[in-house]
Design a protein around this motif. Structure first.
Motif, PDB file in Angstrom:
ATOM      1  N   ARG A  21       1.967   6.288   1.995  1.00  0.00           N
ATOM      2  CA  ARG A  21       1.489   6.833   2.608  1.00  0.00           C
ATOM      3  C   ARG A  21       2.016   8.031   3.530  1.00  0.00           C
ATOM      4  O   ARG A  21       1.522   8.754   3.626  1.00  0.00           O
ATOM      5  CB  ARG A  21       0.220   6.189   3.578  1.00  0.00           C
ATOM      6  CG  ARG A  21       0.083   4.059   2.350  1.00  0.00           C
ATOM      7  CD  ARG A  21      -1.284   5.355   1.520  1.00  0.00           C
ATOM      8  NE  ARG A  21      -2.086   5.831   3.134  1.00  0.00           N
ATOM      9  CZ  ARG A  21      -3.245   5.006   3.551  1.00  0.00           C
ATOM     10  NH1 ARG A  21      -3.419   3.901   2.990  1.00  0.00           N
ATOM     11  NH2 ARG A  21      -3.871   5.452   4.325  1.00  0.00           N
ATOM     12  N   HIS A  38       1.423   1.835  -2.817  1.00  0.00           N
ATOM     13  CA  HIS A  38       1.960   3.435  -2.882  1.00  0.00           C
ATOM     14  C   HIS A  38       2.070   3.865  -1.296  1.00  0.00           C
ATOM     15  O   HIS A  38       2.066   3.410  -0.539  1.00  0.00           O
ATOM     16  CB  HIS A  38       0.144   4.329  -3.037  1.00  0.00           C
ATOM     17  CG  HIS A  38      -0.144   4.257  -4.158  1.00  0.00           C
ATOM     18  ND1 HIS A  38      -1.927   3.250  -4.494  1.00  0.00           N
ATOM     19  CD2 HIS A  38       0.043   3.661  -5.281  1.00  0.00           C
ATOM     20  CE1 HIS A  38      -2.056   3.213  -5.892  1.00  0.00           C
ATOM     21  NE2 HIS A  38      -1.231   3.331  -6.291  1.00  0.00           N
ATOM     22  N   ARG A  57      12.618   4.527  -7.650  1.00  0.00           N
ATOM     23  CA  ARG A  57      11.609   3.390  -7.604  1.00  0.00           C
ATOM     24  C   ARG A  57      12.453   1.507  -7.738  1.00  0.00           C
ATOM     25  O   ARG A  57      12.366   1.323  -7.229  1.00  0.00           O
ATOM     26  CB  ARG A  57      10.963   3.576  -8.830  1.00  0.00           C
ATOM     27  CG  ARG A  57       9.324   4.315  -8.880  1.00  0.00           C
ATOM     28  CD  ARG A  57       8.441   3.352  -9.499  1.00  0.00           C
ATOM     29  NE  ARG A  57       8.994   4.718 -11.032  1.00  0.00           N
ATOM     30  CZ  ARG A  57       8.720   5.544 -10.965  1.00  0.00           C
ATOM     31  NH1 ARG A  57       8.184   7.030 -10.604  1.00  0.00           N
ATOM     32  NH2 ARG A  57       9.045   6.538 -12.319  1.00  0.00           N
ATOM     33  N   TRP A 103       6.504   7.066  -5.465  1.00  0.00           N
ATOM     34  CA  TRP A 103       5.599   5.920  -5.483  1.00  0.00           C
ATOM     35  C   TRP A 103       3.805   7.422  -4.780  1.00  0.00           C
ATOM     36  O   TRP A 103       2.851   6.201  -4.475  1.00  0.00           O
ATOM     37  CB  TRP A 103       5.727   4.701  -4.398  1.00  0.00           C
ATOM     38  CG  TRP A 103       6.686   3.998  -4.375  1.00  0.00           C
ATOM     39  CD1 TRP A 103       6.451   2.679  -4.874  1.00  0.00           C
ATOM     40  CD2 TRP A 103       7.748   4.593  -3.856  1.00  0.00           C
ATOM     41  NE1 TRP A 103       7.548   2.274  -4.928  1.00  0.00           N
ATOM     42  CE2 TRP A 103       8.493   3.065  -4.707  1.00  0.00           C
ATOM     43  CE3 TRP A 103       8.764   5.349  -3.504  1.00  0.00           C
ATOM     44  CZ2 TRP A 103       9.751   2.792  -4.139  1.00  0.00           C
ATOM     45  CZ3 TRP A 103      10.291   4.971  -2.917  1.00  0.00           C
ATOM     46  CH2 TRP A 103      10.923   3.803  -3.894  1.00  0.00           C
ATOM     47  N   LEU A 152       4.736   1.953   2.514  1.00  0.00           N
ATOM     48  CA  LEU A 152       3.729   2.014   1.526  1.00  0.00           C
ATOM     49  C   LEU A 152       2.519   0.803   1.938  1.00  0.00           C
ATOM     50  O   LEU A 152       2.253   0.242   3.272  1.00  0.00           O
ATOM     51  CB  LEU A 152       4.360   0.378   0.848  1.00  0.00           C
ATOM     52  CG  LEU A 152       5.775   1.280  -0.074  1.00  0.00           C
ATOM     53  CD1 LEU A 152       6.842  -0.198  -1.033  1.00  0.00           C
ATOM     54  CD2 LEU A 152       5.281   2.384  -1.182  1.00  0.00           C
ATOM     55  N   ARG A 191       0.594   8.053  -4.556  1.00  0.00           N
ATOM     56  CA  ARG A 191      -1.183   7.738  -4.396  1.00  0.00           C
ATOM     57  C   ARG A 191      -2.101   8.041  -5.898  1.00  0.00           C
ATOM     58  O   ARG A 191      -1.742   9.120  -6.788  1.00  0.00           O
ATOM     59  CB  ARG A 191      -1.899   8.514  -3.353  1.00  0.00           C
ATOM     60  CG  ARG A 191      -1.288   8.061  -2.197  1.00  0.00           C
ATOM     61  CD  ARG A 191      -1.400   7.967  -0.933  1.00  0.00           C
ATOM     62  NE  ARG A 191      -2.878   7.448  -0.073  1.00  0.00           N
ATOM     63  CZ  ARG A 191      -3.857   7.679   0.773  1.00  0.00           C
ATOM     64  NH1 ARG A 191      -2.812   8.615   1.455  1.00  0.00           N
ATOM     65  NH2 ARG A 191      -4.983   6.754   0.802  1.00  0.00           N
TER      66      ARG A 191
END
Lengths: 260, 260
Positions: free
Chosen positions: A214, A212, A184, A148, A207, A150
């Motif tokens: 964090r 995304h 995912r 995920w 998320l 960024r």
């Protein structure tokens, strides 16, 4: 870029990058380094390394041992680190991580991504001996931060060659891409002896509203604690903690919309 | 130095100093700043501030909010801060400070000196709201760090004008010098409502082998807890903790010789 070109870089950007590289040198090379050590690690002349170190020293980003003349990270680094730790709200994470550890009987870690590393910033398994950085490809934390990623952080293709830590480590880029697709789809990552034998880790993302990661949250134990039968229960516990950390660590505007 | 002179500074030292100044801007100006904010605070052109910020962004020392384009301290700062926190052994201080707080019924803090500030790096009274920096002249922590300053740190004459926070704050340089002489003679510092009314603090140094304060340790409470009658007992407790912190935070070669 050669050293001669440095002075021509607009606004000294190259000098700034080198100075920041000097600070990062203290990650993998022990707590104190001489100017010669810095020059060798960064492929600079000793005089350039000296000059950068003196500038960092003057601003408190390095300090010098008067007995040995060796450099260490200085009080400004400690100070800005404390500030950033609090600005990110990471002091709020400790009680949540301790509670998760107690409920699961596992060690719990929270990591963020810093370039090609997962950096453990809160939790129970951090000791100066083991270091705070983890490779992305061989850890559940890193797989979550890759799966995920960024914008601008770079996916699996941005990584340098993948070293093996055990015979289970994923070292083929294609295999890593397939693994991240599985992460995912399943909404969690597993590290089953890929960093070290006898250690199993589950990780889930914290998320943001754009989807995304964090942070990544890990539950780590021996395979006798993290059994296939307990995986669903452990994931429920970890996701509940991750949801609490979303609230504690992200501003309302950054968070995901409420669940239906 | 004018901006035009920057490119002529040897090895870009001026650019490095400015980049480090950008990082320090996040202390007193909130967690996120625009390039214009940075330019205004540092008296730079907006284009220079942009260029410095982009370089810091590329190395992970800043990050940018994609919605607002404002900058925040980045993951490299968090990461290096955690590293330096552990390299200094500060994670070892927390249990000692908690124990001292429990025994005394007071809040306990550990600070180091970063330029003209006492920076609280461990202990119980740190919240993001109050900030982690304290003036030297109006705090017991700061008086200790000034009274036993390390070489190169600068004494009371190196400080900017001394602002008053209450009518008890010491604002005259001569009065501060006299106060520091008393601190050295008595081997502790007192802040009796000089930062804020109704708060009394005792502080003692964590000394190295050369007799310099590497850290300051404070016991903070209301005047009803820190009474004149309890001061000697509180100082005995604080000094015992400081002695333990000498062992935990300093290497054997850095420590004072054993007491006779």
């Amino acid at each position: 870029m050669t050293e001669a070109a440095t002075a021509r870089a607009p606004g000294g950007a190259q000098a700034v990058r080198r100075a920041l590289d000097v600070l990062h040198c203290f990650h993998d090379n022990g707590p104190d380094l001489s100017a010669s050590d810095l020059a060798r690690r960064l492929e600079l002349s000793v005089s350039t390394a000296h000059r950068l170190a003196r500038t960092l020293l003057g601003a408190g980003f390095l300090e010098q041992d008067p007995r040995t003349s060796r450099y260490r990270l200085g009080p400004s680094v400690t100070e800005l680190g404390r500030l950033s730790y609090h600005q990110r709200g990471l002091h709020l994470a400790a009680p949540e991580l301790a509670d998760l550890a107690e409920r699961t009987g596992a060690t719990t870690d929270l990591a963020l991504r810093s370039g090609p590393h997962a950096v453990i910033v809160a939790g129970g398994s951090v000791t100066p001996k083991v270091g705070l950085r983890r490779p992305l490809h061989s850890t559940a934390l890193g797989k979550v931060l890759l799966a995920w990623a960024r914008p601008g952080e770079g996916g699996p293709d941005s990584l340098p060659p993948l070293p093996a830590f055990t015979d289970r480590t994923i070292v083929e880029p294609a295999a890593l891409r397939a693994e991240l697709a599985r992460v995912r789809a399943d909404e969690y990552a597993l590290n089953d002896g890929e960093s070290a034998y006898g250690v199993r880790t589950l990780a889930v993302p914290v998320l943001d509203g754009a989807g995304h990661a964090r942070f990544a949250l890990a539950v780590r134990a021996t395979p006798s604690v993290i059994t296939p039968e307990r995986t669903d229960w452990l994931l429920t516990q970890a996701r509940s903690c991750a949801r609490a950390l979303e609230v504690l660590l992200l501003s309302p505007a950054e968070r995901r919309p409420p669940a239906r």
